[in-house]
Design a protein around this motif. Structure first.
Motif, PDB file in Angstrom:
ATOM      1  N   ALA B 451     -76.025   7.592 -14.465  1.00 44.11           N
ATOM      2  CA  ALA B 451     -75.435   8.506 -15.458  1.00 44.11           C
ATOM      3  C   ALA B 451     -74.781   7.693 -16.575  1.00 44.11           C
ATOM      4  O   ALA B 451     -74.288   6.579 -16.339  1.00 44.11           O
ATOM      5  N   ASN B 452     -74.777   8.253 -17.796  1.00 45.63           N
ATOM      6  CA  ASN B 452     -74.224   7.476 -18.925  1.00 45.63           C
ATOM      7  C   ASN B 452     -72.704   7.614 -19.039  1.00 45.63           C
ATOM      8  O   ASN B 452     -72.107   7.085 -19.950  1.00 45.63           O
ATOM      9  N   TRP B 453     -72.095   8.312 -18.151  1.00 47.22           N
ATOM     10  CA  TRP B 453     -70.626   8.474 -18.221  1.00 47.22           C
ATOM     11  C   TRP B 453     -69.930   7.808 -17.011  1.00 47.22           C
ATOM     12  O   TRP B 453     -68.843   8.190 -16.618  1.00 47.22           O
ATOM     13  N   VAL B 454     -70.592   6.781 -16.472  1.00 48.72           N
ATOM     14  CA  VAL B 454     -70.046   6.125 -15.276  1.00 48.72           C
ATOM     15  C   VAL B 454     -68.668   5.522 -15.524  1.00 48.72           C
ATOM     16  O   VAL B 454     -67.748   5.672 -14.714  1.00 48.72           O
ATOM     17  N   ARG B 455     -68.512   4.866 -16.678  1.00 49.28           N
ATOM     18  CA  ARG B 455     -67.208   4.225 -16.959  1.00 49.28           C
ATOM     19  C   ARG B 455     -66.094   5.266 -17.024  1.00 49.28           C
ATOM     20  O   ARG B 455     -65.012   5.077 -16.471  1.00 49.28           O
ATOM     21  N   TYR B 511     -70.095  12.752  -6.712  1.00 51.05           N
ATOM     22  CA  TYR B 511     -71.349  13.451  -6.431  1.00 51.05           C
ATOM     23  C   TYR B 511     -72.181  13.577  -7.711  1.00 51.05           C
ATOM     24  O   TYR B 511     -73.368  13.241  -7.749  1.00 51.05           O
ATOM     25  N   PHE B 512     -71.531  14.030  -8.794  1.00 51.71           N
ATOM     26  CA  PHE B 512     -72.283  14.217 -10.035  1.00 51.71           C
ATOM     27  C   PHE B 512     -72.662  12.877 -10.665  1.00 51.71           C
ATOM     28  O   PHE B 512     -73.721  12.734 -11.251  1.00 51.71           O
ATOM     29  N   MET B 513     -71.758  11.901 -10.509  1.00 55.19           N
ATOM     30  CA  MET B 513     -72.012  10.603 -11.116  1.00 55.19           C
ATOM     31  C   MET B 513     -73.201   9.903 -10.445  1.00 55.19           C
ATOM     32  O   MET B 513     -73.959   9.183 -11.090  1.00 55.19           O
ATOM     33  N   TYR B 514     -73.345  10.134  -9.161  1.00 54.62           N
ATOM     34  CA  TYR B 514     -74.395   9.436  -8.412  1.00 54.62           C
ATOM     35  C   TYR B 514     -75.612  10.324  -8.154  1.00 54.62           C
ATOM     36  O   TYR B 514     -76.461   9.983  -7.346  1.00 54.62           O
ATOM     37  N   ARG B 515     -75.652  11.475  -8.841  1.00 56.90           N
ATOM     38  CA  ARG B 515     -76.831  12.318  -8.700  1.00 56.90           C
ATOM     39  C   ARG B 515     -77.981  11.635  -9.435  1.00 56.90           C
ATOM     40  O   ARG B 515     -77.856  11.249 -10.589  1.00 56.90           O
ATOM     41  N   GLY B 516     -79.069  11.451  -8.741  1.00 56.16           N
ATOM     42  CA  GLY B 516     -80.216  10.768  -9.344  1.00 56.16           C
ATOM     43  C   GLY B 516     -80.036   9.263  -9.414  1.00 56.16           C
ATOM     44  O   GLY B 516     -80.762   8.579 -10.151  1.00 56.16           O
ATOM     45  N   ALA B 517     -79.018   8.735  -8.682  1.00 60.15           N
ATOM     46  CA  ALA B 517     -78.773   7.288  -8.705  1.00 60.15           C
ATOM     47  C   ALA B 517     -79.908   6.556  -7.994  1.00 60.15           C
ATOM     48  O   ALA B 517     -80.618   7.132  -7.172  1.00 60.15           O
ATOM     49  N   LYS B 518     -80.046   5.249  -8.330  1.00 59.67           N
ATOM     50  CA  LYS B 518     -81.102   4.449  -7.685  1.00 59.67           C
ATOM     51  C   LYS B 518     -80.538   3.817  -6.417  1.00 59.67           C
ATOM     52  O   LYS B 518     -79.385   3.378  -6.403  1.00 59.67           O
ATOM     53  N   ASP B 519     -81.367   3.742  -5.392  1.00 59.93           N
ATOM     54  CA  ASP B 519     -80.960   3.009  -4.196  1.00 59.93           C
ATOM     55  C   ASP B 519     -81.201   1.527  -4.427  1.00 59.93           C
ATOM     56  O   ASP B 519     -82.212   1.141  -5.030  1.00 59.93           O
ATOM     57  N   VAL B 520     -80.264   0.698  -3.955  1.00 62.97           N
ATOM     58  CA  VAL B 520     -80.451  -0.749  -4.072  1.00 62.97           C
ATOM     59  C   VAL B 520     -81.659  -1.159  -3.230  1.00 62.97           C
ATOM     60  O   VAL B 520     -82.511  -1.927  -3.645  1.00 62.97           O
TER      61      VAL B 520
END
Lengths: 258, 622
Positions: B451-455, B511-520
């Motif tokens: 997500a582009n709002w992680v910071r 939850y929202f920040m890591y929605r669609g996140a990539k797995d290492v």
């Protein structure tokens, strides 16, 4: 040049040692209030447990931590060191245990509860009082008639100075002129853990019946508190209770909002 | 009616019935709240009257007899048997097993529902394995319940008669409801593989809800009997029953115990099945088996933690209500003779938090991306241990004479204030927040947010935790030490709310920040050290010990009363045992229970193994 790094096993030993030394320095030396051995033992046990957790939650970290111990046990070139450690360590632990268990001339530790549980009813002034519902009859004056309340508090102050301050102190801090002659020392009413935790009915019971009125269920109790119903009227007892709370600024325990 | 609509109707009815049953005790409780309170007031006000007058009044107006006045001769003895210890141990063992078998169906129901929602069969398999473990425990619960009833009849006949006079209806229906419980459980378990498929699965899930409703109702009924012994209602001062069982059942401490036990059972059940998973993990020989039981252990620990987080609040609510009901019981509990056992309790609760956190940290080893977060762990450990030290610091110290002289009294000037509840509440809220933080870090370990709002999200989370902790400290210090007890006790509620708000909002942000996140990398289930599994064992053992200890305290604060202020205990054992003796009995009970639990685990293991002896059976001719 490779930066110097304290070996992990040494770090593991140093953390509790430093925590212990700093705690001792702060409490024993700087604040002048030592931490009793019984509590310090518990503190250090869990500091060690926390250190163990922080040092062993990864496999790499654990391997690095135990590597020197493993080498000591398995490496043939460390035979001498191993023998020395295997002799010195059990001896040191044995000596410590011996010191710990040897009977000393000092009296053994005592588990003593400062707040004994009150009975549900108490007999005083030839009447039976229900301590579950008993209330200070003059407390309501605090709102209804502040002037009369102030007079009651002043009367309580006079009772206190005449009878109680010798042990409990003129600042109600348990440091009266006779306090050091008593064991345990008299209650410190300024402490947030004493009267601030209690209902007024509790104080009425303790004052009216004194040491001999303490419950049989957890005998023997040690208390030098006289049976004040023999010396003070019921009114004076309630007045002195008002004074205790007024002077210390604490409010008696209750279940209702103002 | 088509087959499909028949299933839907049945499922709907069962679901509705289960939900009603689950809520029934609470609703009944609400209806009778006023009358129960009124009954309490009557009881306490009337206590100032003389016993004789009350007895005469009660006898004249009620068909019921007053509480029996027993003598030592009214307590039958069996040579070589200590009746109190027998009843104590049997009751405790029954309660441990009952807590386990009531809790497992709760989270089995939830896991089954998750499986249905995600259509991932592994959830269904895990739920089945959990319920399989509880089946053997269920029969042990019933056996121990029967043994308890017989022990009470044999050793405390007058007390049992008195209680059964007041609770005769509920005791009778309790036994009948037990049939319903058994029926639900057996159909739920044995019908697991039968009731599969789009509609049958709903029917099965509804059966699970019904099972939970019946189980909860059983627990609430039994809770009413034991809380009546602590805070009797519906009887006059002489113990004469006034005829309304609901008032007696819904006594002052009924709901606080109901809430506390409901939450505690889930945490306890989670910890015991976690121990089962650890047992299977450590004895597994194949990598797939290790991976499966590692995953199962993780889920069990997750359930235990989720229920553990609100548990201190439920416990505090119960203690506050005990204190509000009776100053005498409240002081006996936390300031008097049982205060020292509360220090052990604090140590055990801290141990639960430490072991649950340690398990999570070790579990980060499953992820290749965890190394990014490893350096935070030591700071979390420092905070947890620091809060834990405050949590168990006693108000009154164990001092040698020399130390007493050096301190000038039994209170410590600086550590003494940490011995009262505001400090404890502050410490436990901090422990809970950092346990939640451990979990957030665990969740992130294997993922990279896109997500582009992680910071900004991270900054909000840091701000949330910082202000939350500041607020918890402010409430704890200001209201705890500078206002009166009403506000001191009341301040615990905003403290709890602060903790909950921080946990819920930061989890939502995550939850929202890591929605669609990539797995290492794919998670390596099974790649955890054996130490982590011992943490799961420690969790189960500490829980068992804690429940035994607190069960004793809850019962022991009645002191020399069978029913407080109503029926006196005149048996030869009518004294409060020494702390060491009580701790030994609880420890022996813990060892017996853990042995029985290992037996249950072993049974679950052998039920799945099959031997093929060669040459033993005659060859069957085709």
């Amino acid at each position: 040049m490779k930066a110097f790094r304290i070996p992990r096993l040494l770090q593991f030993v140093l953390v509790p040692v430093v925590v212990y030394a700093v705690t001792r320095l702060i409490f024993d030396v700087l604040l002048g209030q030592l931490i009793p051995a019984s509590l310090m033992t518990m503190y250090m046990f869990f500091v060690l447990a926390g250190t163990f957790m922080a040092f062993t939650f990864t496999e790499d970290g654990t391997r690095e931590l135990v590597a020197p111990i493993k080498a000591l046990v398995e490496d043939p070139s460390r035979k001498w060191l191993r023998n020395v450690v295997f002799v010195v360590l059990p001896l040191a632990l044995g000596f410590y245990t011996y010191q710990l268990r040897t009977p000393k001339p000092e009296a053994p530790l005592e588990l003593r509860s400062i707040h004994p549980a009150p009975p549900s009813t108490v007999k005083a002034y030839d009447k039976r009082f229900n301590l579950l519902t008993l209330e200070n009859p003059y407390r309501k004056l605090q709102k209804e008639d502040p002037e009369a309340f102030a007079e009651m508090v002043a009367a309580g102050a006079a009772v206190y100075i005449e009878n109680c301050q010798y042990c409990h102190g003129d600042k109600l801090d348990g440091r009266g002129p006779y306090a050091q002659g008593l064991n345990p020392v008299p209650a410190n009413f300024q402490d947030v853990g004493t009267i601030a935790q209690l209902q007024e009915s509790y104080l009425f019971w303790r004052i009216a019946t004194g040491g001999p009125g303490l419950p049989k269920e957890a005998a023997p109790w040690i208390s030098s508190m006289p049976i004040w119903q023999d010396f003070l009227s019921e009114e004076e007892t309630w007045q002195v209770i008002l004074y205790l709370y007024d002077y210390t600024g604490h409010a008696p325990r209750s279940w209702e909002h103002e | 009616m088509t087959r499909r609509s028949r299933y839907v109707t049945w499922a709907g009815l069962l679901l509705l019935f289960g939900a009603i049953l689950w809520l029934l005790p609470i609703d009944l409780g609400q209806l009778d709240w006023q009358s129960a309170l009124a009954a309490d007031e009557t009881t306490t006000d009337a206590a100032t009257e003389s016993d004789g007058a009350a007895e005469a009044n009660g006898a004249a107006e009620s068909p019921y007899a007053p509480a029996p006045k027993t003598t030592a001769a009214d307590y039958p003895q069996i040579a070589g048997v200590n009746s109190r210890v027998v009843v104590w141990l049997v009751a405790q063992l029954h309660l441990w097993f009952a807590a386990f078998v009531l809790a497992v169906p709760i989270f089995v129901f939830i896991i089954e529902a998750i499986g249905m929602a995600t259509r991932e069969k592994r959830y269904d398999d895990m739920a089945y394995e959990f319920i399989k473990v509880s089946i053997t425990a269920y029969s042990l619960t019933a056996i121990l319940g029967g043994l308890l009833a017989f022990s009470l009849l044999v050793f405390y006949p007058d007390l049992f008669l008195y209680l059964s006079t007041i609770f005769k209806e509920t005791m009778f229906y309790y036994a009948l409801i037990f049939f319903a419980e058994s029926a639900c459980l057996y159909i739920y378990y044995y019908g697991w593989h039968w009731l599969q498929g789009p509609f049958k699965k709903w029917l099965h899930l509804s059966l699970g809800l019904l099972l939970n409703g019946v189980g909860t109702l059983l627990m609430f009924l039994a809770n009413g009997w034991l809380t009546f012994m602590m805070s009797p209602a519906g009887v006059d001062p002489a113990g004469v029953f006034q005829g309304d069982t609901m008032v007696a059942l819904h006594n002052y401490l009924w709901n606080p115990i109901n809430l506390h036990r409901f939450v505690a059972n889930i945490a306890y059940g989670g910890s015991v099945v976690g121990a089962y998973a650890a047992f299977k993990f450590l004895s597994a020989r194949r990598a797939e088996e290790r991976a499966h039981y590692d995953w199962m252990g993780y889920n069990a620990n997750f359930i235990a933690i989720c229920a553990l987080l609100p548990l201190p609040f439920a416990g505090y609510y119960l203690s506050a209500e005990i204190y509000a009901y009776s100053q005498q019981m409240g002081i006996t509990l936390m300031g008097g003779i049982f205060a020292w056992l509360f220090i052990i309790q604090a140590v055990l609760i801290g141990t639960l938090f430490l072991s649950a956190n340690y398990y999570l940290w070790c579990g980060m080893g499953r992820s290749d991306g965890a190394v990014r977060y490893n350096h935070y762990i030591k700071y979390i450990a420092i905070v947890l241990v620091g809060a834990f030290l405050v949590w168990f610091t006693p108000h009154t110290l164990v001092l040698s004479n020399e130390e007493l002289k050096a301190l000038g009294g039994p209170y410590h000037k600086y550590l003494g204030p940490l011995g009262i509840m505001p400090a404890k509440n502050t410490a436990v809220n901090v422990m809970i927040l950092f346990t939640a933080l451990s979990f957030l870090i665990y969740r992130r370990a294997n993922r990279v947010a896109t997500a582009n709002w992680v910071r900004m999200g991270n900054a909000i989370q840091v701000a949330l935790f910082t202000t939350g902790i500041a607020n918890i400290f402010f409430l704890g210090i200001y209201h705890g030490y500078f206002t009166n007890t009403v506000y001191k006790v009341a301040a615990s509620i905003p403290q709890v709310l602060t903790t909950l708000v921080v946990i819920v909002i930061s989890t939502l942000i995550d939850y929202f920040m890591y929605r669609g996140a990539k797995d290492v990398a794919p998670l390596h289930w099974g790649r955890v050290p054996g130490r982590s599994q011992y943490a799961l064992f420690l969790l189960a053992v500490a829980f068992t010990w804690l429940m035994g200890l607190m069960g004793y305290i809850r019962s022991g604060i009645r002191q020399h009363w069978h029913v407080v202020d109503i029926m006196r205990d005149n048996s030869p054992d009518a004294f409060t045992p020494t702390l060491g003796y009580a701790a030994n009995v609880v420890s022996v009970g813990t060892v017996i229970f853990m042995t029985m639990v290992i037996f249950v685990f072993w049974l679950a293991q052998v039920s799945g193994s099959k031997a093929e002896p060669s040459g033993y059976w005659k060859e069957q001719q085709a």
